[in-house]
Design an enzyme around this catalytic site. Structure first.
Site, PDB file in Angstrom:
ATOM      1  N   GLY A 194      38.111  37.117  32.264  1.00 34.28           N
ATOM      2  CA  GLY A 194      39.481  37.557  31.772  1.00 34.28           C
ATOM      3  C   GLY A 194      40.308  37.767  33.044  1.00 34.28           C
ATOM      4  O   GLY A 194      39.844  37.668  34.053  1.00 34.28           O
ATOM      5  N   ASP A 232      43.780  40.387  34.154  1.00 25.72           N
ATOM      6  CA  ASP A 232      44.968  41.314  33.785  1.00 25.72           C
ATOM      7  C   ASP A 232      46.453  40.922  33.961  1.00 25.72           C
ATOM      8  O   ASP A 232      47.344  41.338  33.238  1.00 25.72           O
ATOM      9  CB  ASP A 232      44.877  42.622  34.624  1.00 25.72           C
ATOM     10  N   GLY A 240      40.852  45.556  35.899  1.00 25.55           N
ATOM     11  CA  GLY A 240      41.143  46.710  34.937  1.00 25.55           C
ATOM     12  C   GLY A 240      40.068  47.262  34.256  1.00 25.55           C
ATOM     13  O   GLY A 240      40.243  48.493  34.009  1.00 25.55           O
ATOM     14  N   GLU A 273      33.035  40.591  39.967  1.00 29.39           N
ATOM     15  CA  GLU A 273      33.751  39.235  39.574  1.00 29.39           C
ATOM     16  C   GLU A 273      34.052  38.617  40.750  1.00 29.39           C
ATOM     17  O   GLU A 273      33.747  37.105  40.618  1.00 29.39           O
ATOM     18  CB  GLU A 273      34.982  39.653  38.734  1.00 29.39           C
ATOM     19  N   LYS A 303      49.134  38.557  29.196  1.00 31.32           N
ATOM     20  CA  LYS A 303      48.646  38.739  30.438  1.00 31.32           C
ATOM     21  C   LYS A 303      49.643  37.788  31.369  1.00 31.32           C
ATOM     22  O   LYS A 303      49.542  37.840  32.723  1.00 31.32           O
ATOM     23  CB  LYS A 303      47.161  38.458  30.639  1.00 31.32           C
TER      24      LYS A 303
HETATM   25  C1  5RP Z   1      37.272  43.618  34.827  1.00 32.77           C
HETATM   26  C2  5RP Z   1      38.311  42.521  34.746  1.00 32.77           C
HETATM   27  C3  5RP Z   1      38.712  41.988  33.407  1.00 32.77           C
HETATM   28  O1  5RP Z   1      38.564  40.773  33.359  1.00 32.77           O
HETATM   29  C4  5RP Z   1      40.131  42.357  32.916  1.00 32.77           C
HETATM   30  O2  5RP Z   1      40.594  43.874  33.052  1.00 32.77           O
HETATM   31  C5  5RP Z   1      40.631  41.784  31.830  1.00 32.77           C
HETATM   32  O3  5RP Z   1      39.928  42.799  30.573  1.00 32.77           O
HETATM   33  P1  5RP Z   1      40.314  42.321  29.188  1.00 32.77           P
HETATM   34  O4  5RP Z   1      39.732  41.014  28.844  1.00 32.77           O
HETATM   35  O5  5RP Z   1      39.483  43.468  28.595  1.00 32.77           O
HETATM   36  O6  5RP Z   1      41.855  42.728  28.846  1.00 32.77           O
HETATM   37  O7  5RP Z   1      39.086  42.140  35.530  1.00 32.77           O
HETATM   38  O8  5RP Z   1      37.428  44.120  36.101  1.00 32.77           O
END
Ligand code: 5RP
Length: 237
Positions: free
Chosen positions: A94, A96, A108, A115, A133
């Site tokens: 994913g 942010d 986030g 990652e 996003k």
């Molecule tokens: C975690 C991340 C996530 O991919 C990002 O925060 C998106 O999260 P979500 O799909 O819950 O909105 O970078 O470190």
């Protein structure tokens, strides 16, 4: 995963993006990076369904956080490690914030270090998001998470402010510093729109005590965006 939009509409969009990405990019026999966060979790759940139905087989996943590792185990996705399989075929993760160049802010969920390590070991990085996003520029919609070691962290806070950020230490609901999977802190940095993300990334990388930052530049090859008008597939030129 606190503070996330968990409405059923958003969850349905995350699922749509996840299903599109898995159906388009995942093949039997792949080593898959399993991103972290609520959208990446939808991909893990759908991969588990495909393994159960026999649509996919012989998949192993490299989890990008302890949180997604636990969910993948619950769902029944077989796991491996980067040390056992240092070349990852495909990662679905994913984000942010996604800008028009398909550069990203991530972190986030505080998993940005693992990652990025998995992304850099991956041949093909696919990002799945709901349309909230998408942004005209990085930093407009989301503060930049910066992972710092606890030793002398206030000096990093001062440094980040000197770069123009309004900073806040990421805290638990109990008001304690949030500890990442590697035992570090996260400082969230509100810069407003970041004029030159590559220059900022260099400044952050050259600072001792900053372990990693949430700018993922030139990493995503495809971004799958689910919105009210359907699913869009954005490709890096
Ligand atoms: C975690 C991340 C996530 O991919 C990002 O925060 C998106 O999260 P979500 O799909 O819950 O909105 O970078 O470190």
């Amino acid at each position: 995963m606190s503070g996330k939009d968990t409405s059923s509409t958003t969850l349905s969009l995350k699922r749509q993006a996840a299903v599109y990405a898995v159906d388009t990019f995942v093949h039997s026999g792949m080593i898959l990076g399993l991103g972290s966060g609520t959208t990446a979790l939808e991909a893990v759940r759908y991969i588990a369904e495909c393994l159960q139905s026999g649509k996919l087989s012989n998949i192993v996943g490299v989890p990008c956080s302890i949180w997604i590792e636990e969910h993948a185990i619950d769902a029944g996705v077989p796991l491996t490690t980067l040390d056992e399989n240092p070349r990852v075929d495909l990662t679905i993760d994913g984000a942010d914030e996604v800008d028009p160049h398909l550069d990203l802010i991530k972190g986030g969920g505080a998993s940005l270090l693992r990652e990025k390590i998995v992304a850099q070991a991956t041949a093909h990085e696919v990002i799945i998001v709901d349309e909230s996003k998408i942004s005209e520029g990085l930093g407009i919609r989301f503060p930049l998470p910066v992972e710092v070691i606890p030793f002398g962290w206030t000096t990093q806070d001062t440094f980040l402010r000197s770069l123009g950020a309004q900073t806040s230490m990421r805290l638990t609901p109990e008001g304690q510093p949030h500890i990442t999977n590697q035992g570090n802190y996260i400082i969230d940095c509100a810069f407003g729109q970041i004029p030159d993300p590559y220059a900022l990334a260099e400044q952050l990388q050259s600072r001792a005590g900053i372990v990693e930052h949430g700018l993922f530049l030139g990493i995503a090859r495809d971004v799958i965006v689910a919105g009210s008008e359907g699913v869009r597939h954005l490709k890096r030129p």
